[in-house]
Motif scaffolding. Sequence first.
Motif, short mmCIF file in Angstrom:
data_model
loop_
_atom_site.label_atom_id
_atom_site.label_comp_id
_atom_site.label_asym_id
_atom_site.label_seq_id
_atom_site.Cartn_x
_atom_site.Cartn_y
_atom_site.Cartn_z
N THR A 124 -34.71 109.65 62.74
CA THR A 124 -34.80 108.57 63.80
C THR A 124 -34.29 109.07 65.39
O THR A 124 -34.04 107.99 66.10
CB THR A 124 -34.02 107.32 63.43
N ASP A 125 -33.89 110.05 65.61
CA ASP A 125 -33.30 110.64 66.65
C ASP A 125 -34.26 110.76 67.58
O ASP A 125 -35.18 111.86 67.58
CB ASP A 125 -32.48 111.94 66.61
N ARG A 126 -34.59 109.93 68.61
CA ARG A 126 -35.61 109.99 69.73
C ARG A 126 -34.97 110.27 71.01
O ARG A 126 -35.79 110.51 72.05
CB ARG A 126 -36.34 108.66 69.75
N THR A 127 -33.62 110.09 71.45
CA THR A 127 -33.17 110.48 72.66
C THR A 127 -32.08 111.42 72.53
O THR A 127 -31.30 111.55 71.31
CB THR A 127 -32.64 109.18 73.38
N PRO A 128 -31.44 111.95 73.48
CA PRO A 128 -30.09 112.71 73.46
C PRO A 128 -28.99 111.74 73.01
O PRO A 128 -28.08 112.21 72.09
CB PRO A 128 -29.93 113.09 74.88
N ALA A 129 -29.01 110.43 73.15
CA ALA A 129 -28.11 109.61 72.76
C ALA A 129 -28.04 109.40 71.24
O ALA A 129 -27.03 109.30 70.79
CB ALA A 129 -28.11 108.20 73.47
N ASP A 130 -29.28 109.14 70.76
CA ASP A 130 -29.42 109.43 69.30
C ASP A 130 -28.78 110.70 68.57
O ASP A 130 -28.22 110.44 67.61
CB ASP A 130 -30.88 109.13 69.08
N LEU A 131 -28.97 111.78 69.33
CA LEU A 131 -28.60 113.08 68.48
C LEU A 131 -27.12 113.00 68.65
O LEU A 131 -26.39 113.31 67.40
CB LEU A 131 -29.02 114.36 69.43
N LEU A 132 -26.36 112.45 69.88
CA LEU A 132 -24.93 112.26 69.81
C LEU A 132 -24.43 111.58 68.77
O LEU A 132 -23.52 111.58 68.07
CB LEU A 132 -24.38 111.79 71.02
N ALA A 133 -25.11 110.15 68.54
CA ALA A 133 -24.54 109.15 67.51
C ALA A 133 -24.95 109.84 66.11
O ALA A 133 -23.91 109.51 65.34
CB ALA A 133 -25.73 108.09 67.57
N SER A 134 -25.88 110.70 65.82
CA SER A 134 -26.15 111.17 64.40
C SER A 134 -25.00 112.45 64.38
O SER A 134 -24.52 112.45 63.03
CB SER A 134 -27.07 111.95 64.36
N ALA A 135 -24.59 113.10 65.39
CA ALA A 135 -23.49 114.10 65.28
C ALA A 135 -22.23 113.52 65.01
O ALA A 135 -21.46 113.80 64.06
CB ALA A 135 -23.55 114.97 66.40
#
Length: 251
Positions: free
Chosen positions: A4-15
């Motif tokens: 579900t990570d589609r943007t850099p902001a999504d990557l940060l939320a997952s981290a």
Amino acid sequence: MNATDRTPADLLASALAADPGRPLVTFYDDATGERVELSVATFANWVAKTANLLQGDLSAGPGDRVALLLPAHWQTAVWLLACSSVGVLADLGGDPAAADVVVSGPDALDAARACRGERVALALRPLGGRFPRTPEGFTDYAVEVPGQGDRFVPFTPVDPEEPALIVAGREFSGAEVAERALAEAPSLDLTGPGSRLLSGLSYDTWEGVSAGLYAPLATGGSVVLCRNLDRLDEDALAKRIESERVTAVRR
């Protein structure tokens, strides 16, 4: 990186969801002796505050362009993720005259005055310190950001397919940044969680910004981001690699 990570902001939320306490960005400035280490949680808090400043006080939103006249620095990394969170286009080293907002370090203030929109100045002092005197015509980031909210929700959902980043004149969507960072991680010797990349590269190329932020974020790793790395001799660099438990180097 999750499906579900589609943007850099999504990557940060997952981290943040996976392991908020682990280091994400460790920054050195070898001209000043500064060292700052930010966990995922601390970095995400800076991003949320900066995104609230950008969206609220600076009235930026999707379709706007933010020129970032900043070096490879932990605060630049924060601004890149804040731009992704809001959905604005982050233009690294871009033309201030063509930007809706300009964010400038102390060495680029004269150029930044070409922006007719909002202007933000970063002193880039240790511990995020403010200017002794705010530059005329600018907002001092270090003065304004502490009072911003610790949680961020965009007014408009961010479209991963919209332009999100310009570096070295090339434009990327948010989805392209996330996908390319993950795809190129093996070539940077980033093998997954626990990988720790020391980067002395500048943020004026895709390779530099990927090694210095996006690829470690996409793989669950971390970055040791070094400014003025050429000030170190080989023995000092070897000691840093050992003490920081670095697993890969790009310089």
